[in-house]
Motif scaffolding. Structure first.
Motif, short mmCIF file in Angstrom:
data_model
loop_
_atom_site.label_atom_id
_atom_site.label_comp_id
_atom_site.label_asym_id
_atom_site.label_seq_id
_atom_site.Cartn_x
_atom_site.Cartn_y
_atom_site.Cartn_z
N THR A 7 0.85 -1.19 0.00
CA THR A 7 0.00 0.00 0.00
C THR A 7 0.88 1.24 0.00
OG1 THR A 7 -1.67 -1.18 1.27
CG2 THR A 7 -1.85 1.21 1.22
N HIS A 8 0.65 2.13 -0.95
CA HIS A 8 1.36 3.41 -1.02
C HIS A 8 0.39 4.53 -0.67
CE1 HIS A 8 4.87 1.72 -2.99
NE2 HIS A 8 4.10 1.17 -3.92
N LYS A 9 0.80 5.44 0.21
CA LYS A 9 0.05 6.68 0.42
C LYS A 9 0.68 7.70 -0.51
CE LYS A 9 -1.45 5.93 5.13
NZ LYS A 9 -1.41 6.42 6.52
N ILE A 10 -0.16 8.35 -1.31
CA ILE A 10 0.34 9.22 -2.38
C ILE A 10 -0.33 10.58 -2.29
CG2 ILE A 10 0.44 9.50 -4.89
CD1 ILE A 10 0.29 6.45 -5.08
N THR A 11 0.44 11.63 -2.53
CA THR A 11 -0.12 12.96 -2.72
C THR A 11 0.07 13.32 -4.19
OG1 THR A 11 1.93 14.09 -2.16
CG2 THR A 11 0.38 13.70 -0.36
N ALA A 12 -0.87 14.11 -4.72
CA ALA A 12 -0.79 14.52 -6.13
C ALA A 12 -1.71 15.72 -6.33
CB ALA A 12 -1.20 13.37 -7.05
N ASP A 13 -1.50 16.41 -7.43
CA ASP A 13 -2.38 17.52 -7.81
C ASP A 13 -3.41 17.00 -8.81
OD1 ASP A 13 -0.94 19.29 -6.25
OD2 ASP A 13 0.33 19.95 -7.90
N PHE A 14 -4.64 17.46 -8.64
CA PHE A 14 -5.74 17.05 -9.51
C PHE A 14 -6.47 18.27 -10.04
CE2 PHE A 14 -5.02 13.37 -6.95
CZ PHE A 14 -5.39 12.28 -7.72
N ILE A 15 -7.11 18.09 -11.18
CA ILE A 15 -8.07 19.06 -11.69
C ILE A 15 -9.44 18.43 -11.52
CG2 ILE A 15 -8.98 20.17 -13.76
CD1 ILE A 15 -6.13 20.43 -14.77
N ALA A 16 -10.38 19.19 -10.95
CA ALA A 16 -11.76 18.72 -10.78
C ALA A 16 -12.64 19.59 -11.67
CB ALA A 16 -12.18 18.82 -9.32
N GLU A 17 -13.41 18.95 -12.55
CA GLU A 17 -14.25 19.69 -13.50
C GLU A 17 -15.68 19.18 -13.46
OE1 GLU A 17 -11.44 20.93 -17.15
OE2 GLU A 17 -11.78 18.76 -16.99
N ALA A 18 -16.62 20.12 -13.59
CA ALA A 18 -18.04 19.77 -13.67
C ALA A 18 -18.71 20.71 -14.67
CB ALA A 18 -18.71 19.91 -12.31
N ILE A 19 -19.60 20.17 -15.47
CA ILE A 19 -20.42 20.96 -16.39
C ILE A 19 -21.78 21.11 -15.73
CG2 ILE A 19 -21.38 21.12 -18.71
CD1 ILE A 19 -18.28 21.04 -18.62
N VAL A 20 -22.24 22.35 -15.53
CA VAL A 20 -23.50 22.59 -14.82
C VAL A 20 -24.43 23.46 -15.67
CG1 VAL A 20 -22.38 22.40 -12.58
CG2 VAL A 20 -22.64 24.65 -13.61
N ASN A 21 -25.71 23.35 -15.41
CA ASN A 21 -26.70 24.21 -16.05
C ASN A 21 -26.68 25.57 -15.36
OD1 ASN A 21 -27.73 22.27 -17.88
ND2 ASN A 21 -28.86 21.33 -16.20
N GLU A 22 -27.06 26.60 -16.09
CA GLU A 22 -27.00 27.96 -15.55
C GLU A 22 -27.85 28.16 -14.30
OE1 GLU A 22 -28.43 30.93 -18.29
OE2 GLU A 22 -30.08 29.65 -18.94
N ASN A 23 -28.89 27.36 -14.13
CA ASN A 23 -29.74 27.51 -12.95
C ASN A 23 -29.15 26.83 -11.70
OD1 ASN A 23 -30.17 24.90 -13.81
ND2 ASN A 23 -32.38 24.94 -13.47
N GLU A 24 -28.03 26.14 -11.85
CA GLU A 24 -27.40 25.46 -10.72
C GLU A 24 -26.39 26.36 -9.98
OE1 GLU A 24 -26.78 20.99 -11.31
OE2 GLU A 24 -26.58 21.82 -13.34
N ILE A 25 -26.02 27.48 -10.59
CA ILE A 25 -25.12 28.45 -9.96
C ILE A 25 -25.68 29.85 -10.19
CG2 ILE A 25 -23.09 26.96 -10.25
CD1 ILE A 25 -22.20 28.84 -12.52
N ASP A 26 -25.14 30.83 -9.48
CA ASP A 26 -25.53 32.23 -9.71
C ASP A 26 -24.29 32.98 -10.18
OD1 ASP A 26 -26.38 34.85 -9.70
OD2 ASP A 26 -27.49 34.65 -7.82
N ALA A 27 -24.14 33.08 -11.50
CA ALA A 27 -22.96 33.70 -12.09
C ALA A 27 -22.90 35.20 -11.83
CB ALA A 27 -22.90 33.42 -13.59
N THR A 28 -24.02 35.84 -11.56
CA THR A 28 -24.01 37.29 -11.35
C THR A 28 -23.33 37.68 -10.04
OG1 THR A 28 -26.22 37.25 -10.37
CG2 THR A 28 -26.08 37.69 -12.74
N ILE A 29 -23.40 36.81 -9.04
CA ILE A 29 -22.73 37.10 -7.76
C ILE A 29 -21.64 36.08 -7.45
CG2 ILE A 29 -24.73 38.33 -6.79
CD1 ILE A 29 -25.31 35.79 -5.12
#
Length: 75
Positions: A7-29
């Motif tokens: 078993t190896h414990k590992i650290t690494a850098d990741f990119i996390a991406e999600a595609i969302v509909n405009e009603n799922e976030i408030d881009a104005t604020i």
């Protein structure tokens, strides 16, 4: 023949991406709502070359349920 579980414990850098509909976030604020922190709705990509092993353990492997009294070795 003996088998070992490594078993190896590992650290690494990741990119996390999600595609969302405009009603799922408030881009104005700039409110990302439930997407403020990465969760299971995101897809993750590890950045190649950023991985680093921080600890390695090995133990005798058997196919029986985990026995916490087994001796473990680490470096």
């Amino acid at each position: 023949m003996k088998k070992y579980k490594i078993t190896h414990k590992i650290t690494a850098d990741f990119i996390a991406e999600a595609i969302v509909n405009e009603n799922e976030i408030d881009a104005t604020i700039n409110d990302l709502k439930e997407y403020k922190k990465p969760n299971s709705k995101f897809e993750y990509t590890m950045l190649k070359g950023t991985e680093s092993v921080t600890q390695t353990n090995y133990e005798l492997y058997d196919e029986k349920p985990n026995n916490s009294s087994k001796e473990r070795n680490s470096d």
